[in-house]
Design a protein around this motif. Structure first.
Motif: not given
Length: 444
Positions: A164, A166, A169-170
């Protein structure tokens, strides 16, 4: 995330020992994560990692900023890097396609030219996959369209397809790695951005983990689609001989229709759900239907054949349409202009006294051609769920003395406008239309 990507690569056999992987690098979060992940896994996978950046030259200094960022990133990690530029606006104008489509076309052309004998990795992720499925669903699709972005297509691989945004980005945050943001991705100008910024957030209100859960759903659909494709391959091998299919009626309807769709696609002929239904009907019951122009499907005694049946030569005049320029065909001037407008009702109110035709520019496929009438012309008019013969419509609607020099406009999928009759339903504007194509016929 590294473990997830590694397991996905191994499970789907995306790479083999000694492969060279060219990463498509835009500078955005997704492609930067792809490059870093492949670089971190290169020893474990025994691969070589390279990068190619395409500068579309659409955003001035911002485009140059992205290219410089990518170059410096690759220099820092000692990754072989190549940057190439392309003229998107010229292709868009010359082929009458949207800027978005022209950019995609040129980008993949450059990718192909620079990944010969190598694997090309693109950064499509789970969010992209969900958006693609929603887009396909909104346009009309089957199981194949619901299975999302292919994991492998030719030499193209998608290692991040189950990750994903997310997670991406993490991952970048943990490595303190920056990235650039394309300003066009923040607008709702393009259909995909509308899905990303409006539709998916609404789905997230129902299920906050919609992107994560879609991974398993799409994976299941993809597995089922692959199973169906396997049977279709077997049926084709047994029944098909070039443009003739024999003995297909013994298979289930879903297999029959896929075999027919492949036959049409291999001959670059358009088809729809309704057309496949009609083709399947004559496969079972016998008959003949027109597919496009002079191409027909004929079936007798369980032998379905695609044949070109040409009518005696007609004097057909045609010319390519260039957006914004006058085209003279016969005694008529034809002009097409793209108009951006956020509100269809507002647009219609301002232009309510005009007699030109209006289409959704982003629904048009490929280049536009204006021409005189030809044998077998058909059109599914706006608001109708059936295709009509142009000959029948002309006889019903047009006085005899006005029929001779009527003009028609078509894209790569068929007729989209019949002068004095109307536009095709598939390119008619709706509440989501962002760009309108204004089509004017000016007669002396």
């Amino acid at each position: 995330m590294l473990t997830k990507v590694y397991n996905f690569i191994i499970k789907n056999e995306l790479l083999t020992d000694g492969d060279t992987v060219v990463c498509g690098l835009s500078g955005g979060a997704d492609s930067v994560a792809l490059l870093l992940v492949m670089n971190e896994l290169k020893e474990k996978l025994n691969i070589d990692v390279q990068a190619v950046h395409v500068n579309h030259c659409l955003r001035g200094t911002e485009s140059d900023r992205d290219e410089n960022f990518c170059r410096e990133l690759c220099q820092r990690f000692s990754i072989t890097f190549k940057a190439l530029s392309c003229d998107v606006k010229s292709l868009s104008a010359s082929e009458g396609i949207s800027v978005e489509e022209a950019a995609r076309k040129l980008r993949y052309k450059i990718f192909e030219e620079n990944s010969q004998g190598k694997k090309l990795a693109t950064a499509h992720n789970a969010n992209d996959n969900l958006e693609t499925v929603i887009l396909n669903l909104s346009r009309g699709t089957g199981v194949k369209g619901l299975s999302g972005i292919p994991v492998i297509r030719g030499n193209i691989i998608r290692p991040l397809l189950t990750v994903t945004r997310q997670e991406i980005e993490e991952y970048l945050s943990m490595r303190e790695q920056s990235y650039v943001t394309d300003s066009t991705n923040l607008s709702d100008d393009y259909t995909r951005n509308k899905i990303r910024h409006k539709v998916v957030p609404l789905l997230a209100e129902i299920n906050s983990s919609v992107n994560e859960t879609s991974v398993n759903t799409i994976s299941n659909i993809r597995e089922e689609n692959e199973f169906i494709e396997k049977i279709v391959n077997e049926a084709e091998e047994k029944c098909r001989n070039v443009n003739k299919i024999t003995g297909l009626s013994s298979y289930d309807a879903v297999i029959r229709k896929r075999c027919i769709s492949r036959l049409l696609a291999d001959n670059h002929l358009p088809y729809s759900f309704k057309r496949l239904e009609e083709a399947d009907d004559i496969l079972i019951n016998g008959g003949k239907i027109n597919i496009s122009g002079s191409f027909f499907l004929l079936c007798q005694n369980d032998v379905l054949e695609l044949k070109e049946i040409k009518k005696p030569l007609e004097d057909i005049i045609s010319t390519d349409i260039t957006i914004g320029e006058d085209m003279i065909i016969g005694s008529c001037i034809v002009k097409c202009d793209v108009i951006e407008c956020d509100n269809l009702k507002k647009f219609e109110a301002v232009n309510k006294k005009s007699t030109f035709y209006v289409a959704d520019y982003d629904k048009i496929r490929g280049k536009l051609i204006v021409r005189t009438r030809k044998f077998g012309d058909k059109i599914q008019l706006k608001g109708r769920d059936f295709t009509s013969s142009v000959k029948k419509l002309i006889n019903e609607k047009i006085p005899a003395d006005e029929r001779a020099d009527l003009l028609f406009i078509e894209d790569e999928c068929g007729t989209i406008l019949a002068e004095k009759i109307g536009i095709a339903d598939r390119i008619s504007p709706d509440t989501n239309t962002a760009r309108f194509l204004k089509i004017s016929f000016i007669r002396s």
